[in-house]
Scaffold this motif. Sequence first.
Motif, PDB file in Angstrom:
ATOM      1  N   LYS A 149       0.859  -1.193   0.000  1.00 29.10           N
ATOM      2  CA  LYS A 149       0.000   0.000   0.000  1.00 29.10           C
ATOM      3  C   LYS A 149       0.885   1.230   0.000  1.00 29.10           C
ATOM      4  CE  LYS A 149      -3.431  -2.205   2.929  1.00 29.10           C
ATOM      5  NZ  LYS A 149      -2.400  -2.885   3.736  1.00 29.10           N
ATOM      6  N   ARG A 150       0.359   2.304  -0.589  1.00 25.80           N
ATOM      7  CA  ARG A 150       1.131   3.538  -0.692  1.00 25.80           C
ATOM      8  C   ARG A 150       1.684   3.939   0.687  1.00 25.80           C
ATOM      9  NH1 ARG A 150       0.449   7.239  -4.664  1.00 25.80           N
ATOM     10  NH2 ARG A 150       0.319   5.486  -6.076  1.00 25.80           N
ATOM     11  N   GLU A 151       0.864   3.785   1.731  1.00 25.72           N
ATOM     12  CA  GLU A 151       1.319   4.303   3.028  1.00 25.72           C
ATOM     13  C   GLU A 151       2.465   3.452   3.593  1.00 25.72           C
ATOM     14  OE1 GLU A 151      -1.645   3.446   2.114  1.00 25.72           O
ATOM     15  OE2 GLU A 151      -2.776   2.290   3.589  1.00 25.72           O
ATOM     16  N   ASP A 152       2.515   2.132   3.238  1.00 27.19           N
ATOM     17  CA  ASP A 152       3.592   1.299   3.801  1.00 27.19           C
ATOM     18  C   ASP A 152       4.894   1.486   3.060  1.00 27.19           C
ATOM     19  OD1 ASP A 152       1.474   0.528   5.155  1.00 27.19           O
ATOM     20  OD2 ASP A 152       1.254  -1.459   4.233  1.00 27.19           O
ATOM     21  N   GLU A 153       4.868   2.192   1.954  1.00 26.38           N
ATOM     22  CA  GLU A 153       6.038   2.302   1.067  1.00 26.38           C
ATOM     23  C   GLU A 153       7.293   2.669   1.854  1.00 26.38           C
ATOM     24  OE1 GLU A 153       5.206   4.611  -2.510  1.00 26.38           O
ATOM     25  OE2 GLU A 153       7.267   5.299  -2.472  1.00 26.38           O
ATOM     26  N   GLU A 154       7.202   3.714   2.651  1.00 24.95           N
ATOM     27  CA  GLU A 154       8.365   4.179   3.410  1.00 24.95           C
ATOM     28  C   GLU A 154       8.956   3.043   4.234  1.00 24.95           C
ATOM     29  OE1 GLU A 154       9.481   7.458   1.983  1.00 24.95           O
ATOM     30  OE2 GLU A 154      10.464   6.517   3.685  1.00 24.95           O
ATOM     31  N   ALA A 155       8.075   2.446   5.051  1.00 27.16           N
ATOM     32  CA  ALA A 155       8.531   1.421   6.004  1.00 27.16           C
ATOM     33  C   ALA A 155       9.260   0.304   5.273  1.00 27.16           C
ATOM     34  CB  ALA A 155       7.312   0.867   6.759  1.00 27.16           C
ATOM     35  N   VAL A 156       8.645  -0.180   4.205  1.00 24.03           N
ATOM     36  CA  VAL A 156       9.229  -1.307   3.484  1.00 24.03           C
ATOM     37  C   VAL A 156      10.598  -0.921   2.944  1.00 24.03           C
ATOM     38  CG1 VAL A 156       8.961  -2.784   1.468  1.00 24.03           C
ATOM     39  CG2 VAL A 156       6.986  -2.277   2.923  1.00 24.03           C
ATOM     40  N   ALA A 157      10.662   0.275   2.352  1.00 21.39           N
ATOM     41  CA  ALA A 157      11.946   0.707   1.778  1.00 21.39           C
ATOM     42  C   ALA A 157      13.007   0.693   2.869  1.00 21.39           C
ATOM     43  CB  ALA A 157      11.794   2.108   1.193  1.00 21.39           C
ATOM     44  N   ARG A 158      12.642   1.211   4.024  1.00 18.74           N
ATOM     45  CA  ARG A 158      13.626   1.266   5.104  1.00 18.74           C
ATOM     46  C   ARG A 158      14.045  -0.140   5.504  1.00 18.74           C
ATOM     47  NH1 ARG A 158      10.665   3.217   8.647  1.00 18.74           N
ATOM     48  NH2 ARG A 158       9.680   4.981   7.600  1.00 18.74           N
ATOM     49  N   GLU A 159      13.056  -1.027   5.616  1.00 16.87           N
ATOM     50  CA  GLU A 159      13.372  -2.414   5.963  1.00 16.87           C
ATOM     51  C   GLU A 159      14.422  -2.964   5.016  1.00 16.87           C
ATOM     52  OE1 GLU A 159      13.070  -4.699   8.047  1.00 16.87           O
ATOM     53  OE2 GLU A 159      12.023  -3.308   9.401  1.00 16.87           O
ATOM     54  N   MET A 160      14.199  -2.676   3.738  1.00 15.59           N
ATOM     55  CA  MET A 160      15.107  -3.239   2.727  1.00 15.59           C
ATOM     56  C   MET A 160      16.501  -2.689   2.904  1.00 15.59           C
ATOM     57  SD  MET A 160      12.761  -3.335  -0.673  1.00 15.59           S
ATOM     58  CE  MET A 160      11.644  -4.708  -0.958  1.00 15.59           C
ATOM     59  N   GLU A 161      16.593  -1.349   3.066  1.00 16.10           N
ATOM     60  CA  GLU A 161      17.935  -0.782   3.273  1.00 16.10           C
ATOM     61  C   GLU A 161      18.594  -1.447   4.465  1.00 16.10           C
ATOM     62  OE1 GLU A 161      16.600   3.125   3.279  1.00 16.10           O
ATOM     63  OE2 GLU A 161      16.846   3.347   1.104  1.00 16.10           O
ATOM     64  N   LYS A 162      17.800  -1.606   5.535  1.00 16.26           N
ATOM     65  CA  LYS A 162      18.374  -2.227   6.743  1.00 16.26           C
ATOM     66  C   LYS A 162      18.927  -3.614   6.417  1.00 16.26           C
ATOM     67  CE  LYS A 162      15.237  -1.081  10.054  1.00 16.26           C
ATOM     68  NZ  LYS A 162      14.289  -1.992  10.666  1.00 16.26           N
ATOM     69  N   SER A 163      18.181  -4.336   5.569  1.00 15.73           N
ATOM     70  CA  SER A 163      18.606  -5.738   5.305  1.00 15.73           C
ATOM     71  C   SER A 163      19.711  -5.795   4.254  1.00 15.73           C
ATOM     72  CB  SER A 163      17.392  -6.541   4.839  1.00 15.73           C
ATOM     73  OG  SER A 163      16.880  -5.924   3.669  1.00 15.73           O
ATOM     74  N   GLY A 164      20.411  -4.700   4.057  1.00 16.99           N
ATOM     75  CA  GLY A 164      21.634  -4.735   3.254  1.00 16.99           C
ATOM     76  C   GLY A 164      21.392  -4.678   1.765  1.00 16.99           C
ATOM     77  N   ALA A 165      20.352  -3.944   1.338  1.00 14.22           N
ATOM     78  CA  ALA A 165      20.144  -3.772  -0.102  1.00 14.22           C
ATOM     79  C   ALA A 165      21.230  -2.873  -0.669  1.00 14.22           C
ATOM     80  CB  ALA A 165      18.770  -3.157  -0.357  1.00 14.22           C
TER      81      ALA A 165
END
Lengths: 176, 476, 999
Positions: A149-165
């Motif tokens: 969902k548009r609103e979760d976009e931020e959170a997911v992106a951050r998660e990904m960066e955290k997981s070493g993207a």
Amino acid sequence: MATSWVLAEYGDEAALCAAARRLRALGHKRLDAYSPVPLHDVDAALGLRRSPVPLIALVGGVSGAAAGYLMQWWMNAVDFPINVANRGFHSPPTNIPITFETGILVASLSIVIGLIVLAGLPRPHHPVFEVEGFRTASMDALWLSAEVKREDEEAVAREMEKSGALQVSRVPEGSR
Amino acid sequence: MSVETRQMATESALADLLEGPPVLVGSPEDRKLSEDIFRPVWEQTRRGWLALFGITLGLTGLLFSAIAYTFAKGIGAWGNNIPVAWAYDIINFVWWIGIGHAGTLISAILLLFQQKWRTSINRMAEAMTLFAVIQALLFPMIHLGRPWFFFWLFPYPSTLGVWPNFKSPLLWDVFAVSTYFTVSLLFWYVGLLPDLAALRDASKSKAARVAYGIFALGWRGSARAWRHYRIAYLLLAGLATPLVLSVHTIVSFDFAVSQLPGWHTTIFPPYFVAGAIFSGFAMVLTLMIPARKVFRFEHVITQRHLDNMAKVMLATGLMVSYGYLVETFIAWYSGNPFESFVFFNTRARGPYAPIYWLMITCNVVVPQVLWWRKARDNTIFLWFVSILVNVGMWTERFVIIVTSLHRDFLPSSWAMYRPTIVDWSILVGTIGFFGFLFLLFLRFVPAVAASEVKELRRELEHERHQQSHDQAAHGS
Amino acid sequence: MPPLGSGAKLPIYGQPAAPDRAPADGRHPWRSLRVLGAGDGPSREFDEGAAEPPAGFSRRTFLQILGASTALASLQACRPARQKIVPYVRPPEKALVPGTPVHYATAVSLGGHATGLLVTSHDGRPIKVEGNPDHPASRGATGSLELAMLLDLYDPRRERGFRRGQAPLAYRSLLRELTALAASHLADGGSRLRFLTAATGSPLLQDLRRRILARFPQARFHAYESLTEDSAREGSRLAFGRVLAVRHTIAQARVILALDSDFLAVGPEALRLAREFAGRREPGPEMSRLYVAEAQHSVTGACADHRLRMKSSEVLGFARAVAARLASRHGHSQLAPMGATPSGSPAPGDVRIAKESAAVADDLARSSGRSVVMAGSRQPPAVHALAHAINAALGNAGKTVEYAAPAFDDTTGPASLQPLARDLAGGKVDTLVVTAHNPVYSAPADVDLGTLLGRAPNTIYLGYRDDETAARCSWVLAAPHPFETWGDARAHDGTVSIVQPLIQPLFESIPEVELLAAFLDLADQGAHRILQDYWRGRAKGPDFERQWEGWLARGVVPDTAIAAEAAAPHFVEIAAAVKAAPQPPAGLEMTFVPDYKLHDGRFAENAWLQELPHPVSKMTWDNAAYVSPATARKIGVEDGARVELRLAGRKVEAAVWIMPGQADDVVSLPLGYGRRRAGPVGSSVGFDAGPLRASDAPWFAHGLAVAPLGGAKHVFALTQEHFSMEGRDLALAFDAKAWSPEKVEHLKGPSPTMQEPVDYQNQQYKWGMAIDLSKCIGCAACATACQAENNIPVVGKEQVLRSREMNWMRVDRYFSGPPEDPQVIAQPVMCQHCEAAPCEYVCPVNATVHSDEGLNEMVYNRCVGTRYCSNNCPYKVRRFNFLNYRGDMSPTEKMAMNPDVTVRTRGVMEKCTYCVQRIERARIETRLEGRAIRDGEFTTACAQACPANAIVFGNLNDPRSQVSKLHQDERRYDLLHDNGTRPRTAYLARVRNPNPELS
């Protein structure tokens, strides 16, 4: 409901799988991974079930063979029986080759059609293609995508960066 | 413990020794691999390519004008007659179908047996199969007395009310060959998908991107697609394998099911299949040896591949020789005067004896040199051997079809067969058309399956890693 | 081959002659028989004629045409109306049903002897020739020549109209000119008027001649036939002091000695003798035995139990040896003076002749009164006389051989040509009327008729084609085809047949009757009236018209046969003549033989006959200088080698063909080939023997020199290239004493099969065929009949060389034994109609399938032409239309097609159908009458033509039918029985009857 795609490139399969598990744990189920060659552990990480293609093939093959045999029997023995060289109208041995061939033919066709349908092809346009860097997915890079969902976009992106993207980019749905 | 260690070490060493040269030289990065393999597609058109293209285009023209002439005049434009009602038409048909067997065989069977050395040659082999089958598909139509009615061979509700005769091997042919072509095409295309996607993504120009994009069907290499793809590809391989064997079996029925001495032979199905693989591998070598050199694929298509293909040729060549042996023996053993006359008189001593002995030389004698590793290592030599085998297999079909027909039961109807210029044009023309298609393939499609080579590299790395890991574990 | 059909459009009757001319309109030029029958055929054709100028059209010629045709138009009332013709047997009202074929009886003459025919006419088009069962010379059989005459009728290239020089003449003006010309000869009683005619037995023509001679006492008639029978005439004159015709009846003969006599295939008695001969070839005590002494390998020789190879010139010596033996051992002392025992010299020839002649003589003597000696027309009079003497001595005269006054009394050989040549050379001739068959081509080498014709101011040629003679004559008049005109003819035994036209002339022409009548001022009356007037006077009883119609219907005039008379030979004169005959010198001998296909060359333009395989050599589109293997070795030549034949300072070039069984030191060259001006079909086909053929030696000559020319070999187109059976059980022949039914046991009966055989017993009909190899003489009349019946195309030499001949029916010929003197057997092969047919199951489109009655049917419109069926046919009887063999038919050639048989297109397979169209027609007719088809009510074309009754067709479900009986015969066997094809055609093994003393 406006959705958006978040894409992340990973250095190796392990990292990608880890990230995928994490996101699923967070309740994001609509994940996908992209790679130039099939990967081993990703299916489990994305929680994908066994492919139904073999079943399709079986059904296709059996029905094809059956149709092939029935066709020969009906045409030569029922609809228009002719005395050909004193052979019986319905002669099973001579029907074997074509039965076999039609079986293979229909099976193969159903496999390929099944593959195309299941894989959601043909789809020349897809949000992930909006990311220039995604070109490497077919070359040598591993990518992970999440449709959220548009609103979760931020959170997911951050998660990904955290997981070493290595890099993360976002594609809002319908931003073309 | 230590005993096992030593055992393992020796085994792996032994394996290396037996396996000979590697199936992939070094462990190039994915990017490097892609670049190497796609280079022919991106690079400037070469002069040599253009020259060959011109020639094959000309021959293709020759082929179709010869066919047009045949349609205008009738089969009388050829040398066919009574009793030799089949000649170059069916010879070429069987020859091309046979050639069209190696491709699918290499891809499918070797895939099922997980032969690593298949990976870098299957794409080219499959392409060759397709183009060979296209040549073969021409003949069932153009050899008809009334080709404009070729569709009467298909079971459709016609105004005549009558259906095809499913007892006729020719009808089996129609189904077998068309099925074979369709399945080979699907198999090839499915295998091509990831590379098309890669080409799309790697393309420099918009046009190329669009073009390859269309054929790639929007393949993204997503895990969800790969999951179906892997199994689908494997299943196609599984289906293609019996199909390959069935097709030439059925082609052989055209002869085995008839009652003509020299045709009516039970050994035909296996021996035709062996012959098909024999000629198929020969043709793969004929095409691959030059292509490999020109496009500098030596590190992908290694000496190992050539060596293995040479070995397959040797093996199948021996099977074919066995076929000759058995049918001749049975001709004598059966005590059937007509049968033995064909083998001991018509073929060995009749007017066409030179062609028979040429066949024996090319198919039985020549392949024996492949017992020697030196012969297999010398690519030039190997190339000439492959050419000879192609010639030999063509003469085999000539011997089977023409010599059996031109002297059958009643001596009163014996007659000679002489090909016409049109016959020759069509034979040469198909070779040209085949080359024409193959050149187009080399130009626009990666001749080696990049994605599979990448996969292969990973597997090899994985193995090495495993071995070293095990050894380490034991060492501690 | 040049294309058969030039674009020539359908010509309109009554138009002036012109090579190819567009038709006035699409109207067919011929009328249906209804119109003919009604006798009111509109004759508007003349106006049409005027409408069209000829090719090479100029204002001048146009005016001529216009004048001529208006003249005709104004005078059409004077032309005879379309006369009534009468169908055979069948009541006339049936003839009126459109689409039903009607048979008309008529007759054609060769060498003056008539053969009675039934011509099948389909909606007014003659489409098939058959034999007339009521005619003594035919008895229902026909030969290839008569069968093929049909093709000549529709040949668009035959001579049309009339011309003097290049100027065309219309019919009326022609008659006027002829009448004027005749009148100009009245003054000196016709001393400068000559006629050169063919031999003819026609009473009407003979009467016209008498009347012309009455009007022009000084005029002369000369008759010329290339294949003359003069030596037979002279022989009888020698033997009996007067000319007598010899009639043989061999139905009862047990021993036959043929002295160079090809009596089964050549001559006026051939058809009847073949039937009588075949009647006694079934094994048993009554089986006949045939000795043939000859040089070249003939049809009769191939049927012989003992074929005695010898030079033609040695035949006399052989006959004398026989006579001597008869005199010394069998008390026929009257033969002693003419006998001569061969000198016991060690020469192998003499030894052989001594042995053989002794055996033959003993055999003849054993069956005195039931034996016969026949002398061939190629042999000198002495041999004929000697034959008469021997027959008399053996008491055969009156039994197997009879004598009667001849049907016509002309010398027809060089002897009759020479005086004419002298007169021409001496400029003693103003007008020469030529009705002989192309004498310029066939005249002896020492009579240069071509040049001599130039010496006469008016040379009038009545010819069927624009041939060598037409080129030399100042007037050329188109002759009608025998099927187009009225006339009469006599059979060898004198029986008269009225020749009735079956179709209006396709092209304008004038019958010989009207031409001769023009010299009697009777031309206006027309052939029909002249003919009727002649016969009206000779009819017995009041109602002439009814008798007349009866004659037309049956095709013979009853009680006109010439009665046989007793004749005693003068042994002394015969002995003198025989002794006077010269001894045959050594060295090469040249023999001239009549051709089985082109006769004397008059059929050179007939494509059916050109492509018909030579009965012995299987050669098409050629003749060859036949030599024996030994002679070939001596000369140093192989098949096809070009040689120069030199004889008495004259020479011709020819190509050699090595013929097994040919006598050594003999080169035989069939006559009738090498035509220079025959037309696109026949010109420069083969080699002309004429230049070597001198008046003094018309049949064989000594002192031949053969010089190999080297260079490229001549290519011969043979339909059969391999003459050995390779030891296979194909055409079986056994000697009578070696024969036993066990010999063929393994070739008949049920063969193992996985498929339960379909039961045809419950069908009303189960068609089958039986071919008796003992009876078959291999004359190939069946093949020609099949070609005519089934619209089989001719493909030409080039296609035959590619072995694409289309004949559904072939007569295979196998040699066995030593190549020098082999045994020969002929085997007709057509579709065997296998019940388990290999051709059927391989056809992908069901184009060849089985009928309920077990026929192997070919469905042309379903065939796509994979040719798989032919590959799988063990008998290779299927024929494929590799090219469009029927593409370019001229309108007249289309008229020759049998409407009951599909004309096949390119790319389609075809084969023998057992004449299914005849089966169906019989079925229809019998259903209308609510009954079953009776055995023998109809038969296939081949069986119908066969003179020997060797082919029998019928219903196998009828146990009483002839074919069923033959299928049960102990000699019956199946061809390639082991293949399990269960053929419907059965063969009966041949049994030979050799003389134990000679084997």
